[in-house]
Write an enzyme that holds these catalytic residues in place. Structure first.
Site, short mmCIF file in Angstrom:
data_model
loop_
_atom_site.label_atom_id
_atom_site.label_comp_id
_atom_site.label_asym_id
_atom_site.label_seq_id
_atom_site.Cartn_x
_atom_site.Cartn_y
_atom_site.Cartn_z
N GLY A 239 -88.41 44.91 40.27
CA GLY A 239 -87.93 45.39 38.97
C GLY A 239 -88.50 44.68 37.77
CD GLU A 273 -86.85 44.36 48.28
OE1 GLU A 273 -86.43 44.46 49.43
OE2 GLU A 273 -86.34 44.98 47.32
N GLY A 275 -93.18 45.17 42.76
CA GLY A 275 -94.14 46.26 42.90
C GLY A 275 -94.88 46.44 41.60
NE ARG A 276 -91.87 49.35 36.67
CZ ARG A 276 -91.70 50.67 36.62
NH1 ARG A 276 -92.61 51.42 36.04
NH2 ARG A 276 -90.63 51.24 37.13
NE ARG A 312 -93.76 54.88 35.40
CZ ARG A 312 -93.57 54.41 34.19
NH1 ARG A 312 -94.50 54.51 33.26
NH2 ARG A 312 -92.45 53.81 33.88
CE1 TYR A 316 -88.34 58.15 36.94
CE2 TYR A 316 -90.50 57.15 36.69
CZ TYR A 316 -89.47 57.58 37.50
OH TYR A 316 -89.57 57.39 38.84
CB CYS A 355 -99.02 76.64 34.47
SG CYS A 355 -100.73 77.16 34.51
CD GLU A 356 -93.92 73.09 35.40
OE1 GLU A 356 -92.93 72.98 34.63
OE2 GLU A 356 -93.87 73.59 36.53
C1 LIG Z 1 -88.79 50.42 44.10
C2 LIG Z 1 -88.20 49.21 44.71
C3 LIG Z 1 -88.74 47.95 44.45
C4 LIG Z 1 -89.90 47.73 43.51
O1 LIG Z 1 -89.54 47.85 42.19
P1 LIG Z 1 -90.58 47.43 41.05
O2 LIG Z 1 -89.89 47.73 39.80
O3 LIG Z 1 -91.79 48.27 41.22
O4 LIG Z 1 -90.84 45.99 41.20
C5 LIG Z 1 -88.19 46.87 45.10
N1 LIG Z 1 -87.16 47.01 45.94
C6 LIG Z 1 -86.60 48.20 46.21
C7 LIG Z 1 -85.48 48.28 47.15
C8 LIG Z 1 -87.10 49.34 45.59
O5 LIG Z 1 -86.54 50.52 45.84
#
Ligand SMILES: *Cc1c(COP(=O)(O)O)cnc(C)c1O
Length: 428
Positions: A239, A273, A275-276, A312, A316, A355-356
């Site tokens: 997150g 965890e 990601g982003r 995105r 969002y 087409c949206e």
């Molecule tokens: C999507 C997700 C993440 C990654 O979130 P980021 O904002 O991309 O860091 C980590 N843990 C869980 C359980 C997720 O669903």
């Protein structure tokens, strides 16, 4: 921090002019900077080093095999949310001891797949899931390692569609009932409750929610231990926000400052965890202007990257910086702050050919005048970009290129018309 820079009014990815990439590989094109990717992974590893964390790259943000391989080679594990993502993580060299399996709707088949590969933890999100996992594990003669995912019921902190720790969302076990659920599986022969998990939402631009969630977690861990569950892992999820507009994101250290003392007090192994944070600023999407037009007093830039490439903004209302890759000599430098007035620009909508009317990458954005054939860069598109792409309108999914220093290579070829029909032609 990223390695996309304008030098003499030309956009470079590391040492490669992006125009060369567009000419060689075509558009729309995802371009990733390896140095940026690895910088962000290492920023997290360094900021949290004192806790020796298990860092599990959230593969859903960008599942490209070559990026996953880089992650594994540089010490990252994987956070997977489906059997398909587990398959990808293993194919990239990931091993069960550094894989966590998340998701509210794991099927028995997926549970078996995870158990068969000895994943480190299942993040379990409901009472039914817990009992189903216990039964599957028993049927295999195994004990499933579980981290209960709590919804810590925090105030809203990000977009409603990506806030996962407010009351009433589908994610996690309610903080009011999680202890009852845990009590119900004390001594279960197929389950070992060894962790607590939370993933608060995304993107988060403050460390306050981690502090608040972590403190609630500490109390729960004490209670779970009293019940007899040997809690060894605290998984604080992902997150961490990135720079979408200007330099608005916090460094990893700011999150470590609040998370590390909590993990220490909990006497747990930390799992993360992200990601982003790792891949978001490491990728751009290049599109080529097809036409410009005016309609109902609005100015449109129609280019060949669309909502099927990057959804995105549509999904969002997300903001991505956009700028020509070759701004004219009399134009100001690309803006650090789009909210400010930018000379020689006017409000334009950047749209794709789908087409949206929801097919847009930017609305009412101050941008300079562009011509047919100009290249536009959409920044901070490395996370949830290609990963959420589709074939809508039977558009071919974009190609992906990885740049390192002065070198570049294709890491996913552009789809072909034959690819579009292939799964259907398999059915005679
Ligand atoms: C999507 C997700 C993440 C990654 O979130 P980021 O904002 O991309 O860091 C980590 N843990 C869980 C359980 C997720 O669903």
């Amino acid at each position: 921090m990223d390695h996309f820079r304008y030098v003499n009014r030309e956009l470079f990815c590391e040492e490669v002019p992006v125009r060369e990439l567009a000419e060689k590989y075509g558009t729309p094109l995802y371009v990733y900077s390896q140095a940026t990717l690895l910088h962000h992974l290492s920023e997290i590893q360094t900021a949290f080093a004192s806790a020796k964390p298990v860092v599990c790259f959230s593969i859903k943000t960008n599942f490209n095999h070559h990026i996953s391989k880089l992650m594994a080679q540089h010490g990252s594990g994987f956070d997977v949310t489906s059997g398909g993502e587990l398959y990808r993580a293993l194919a990239a060299g990931g091993t069960g001891d550094k894989i966590v399996f998340a998701g509210v709707g794991k099927t028995d088949e997926e549970m078996k797949y995870g158990l068969g590969n000895n994943v480190l933890l299942f993040n379990v999100e409901s009472e039914q899931e817990l009992h189903a996992l216990g039964a599957v594990a028993q049927s295999m003669g195994k004990v499933a390692p579980v981290a209960l995912r709590v919804n810590p019921d925090l105030p809203p902190k990000t977009h409603v569609k990506t806030d996962t720790s407010v009351k009433g969302v589908k994610f996690g076990l309610d903080i009011e009932t999680i202890l009852d659920v845990a009590q119900g599986v004390v001594g279960h022969p197929g389950l070992s409750i060894v962790g607590l998990h939370m993933h608060l939402g995304s993107p988060i631009l403050s460390n306050e929610p981690y502090k608040a969630g972590g403190e609630k977690g500490l109390k729960l861990i004490a209670e779970l231990r009293k019940q007899g569950h040997p809690i060894k892992f605290l998984n604080m999820g992902g997150g961490f926000g990135i720079h979408y507009r200007k330099q608005e994101a916090l460094p990893a250290k700011a999150f470590a400052d609040v998370i590390l003392p909590i993990v220490k007090e909990a006497n747990c192994q930390l799992v993360l965890e992200p990601g982003r944070f790792i891949v978001g600023n490491a990728g751009i999407l290049l599109g080529r202007v097809i036409f410009t037009k005016e309609s109902g007093g609005k100015h449109y830039i129609i280019q060949d990257a669309a909502m099927n490439d990057l959804i995105r903004p549509t999904l969002y209302d997300s903001f991505h910086r956009i700028w020509p890759t070759h701004p004219a000599a009399d134009l100001p430098a690309p803006p650090e702050d789009y909210e400010a007035e930018i000379p020689q620009t006017f409000k334009q909508n950047v749209v794709g050919p789908v087409c949206e009317s929801g097919d847009f990458l930017a609305k009412d954005r101050n941008l300079p005048k562009v011509q047919r054939g100009d290249l536009l860069a959409v920044f901070s598109a490395g996370a949830y970009g290609m990963a959420m792409s589709s074939n809508y309108n039977s558009r071919l999914r974009a190609a992906e290129v990885l740049v390192t220093g002065g070198k570049h290579r294709l890491i996913r070829r552009r789809e072909t018309y034959q690819d579009l029909l292939a799964p259907e032609l398999d059915c005679k």
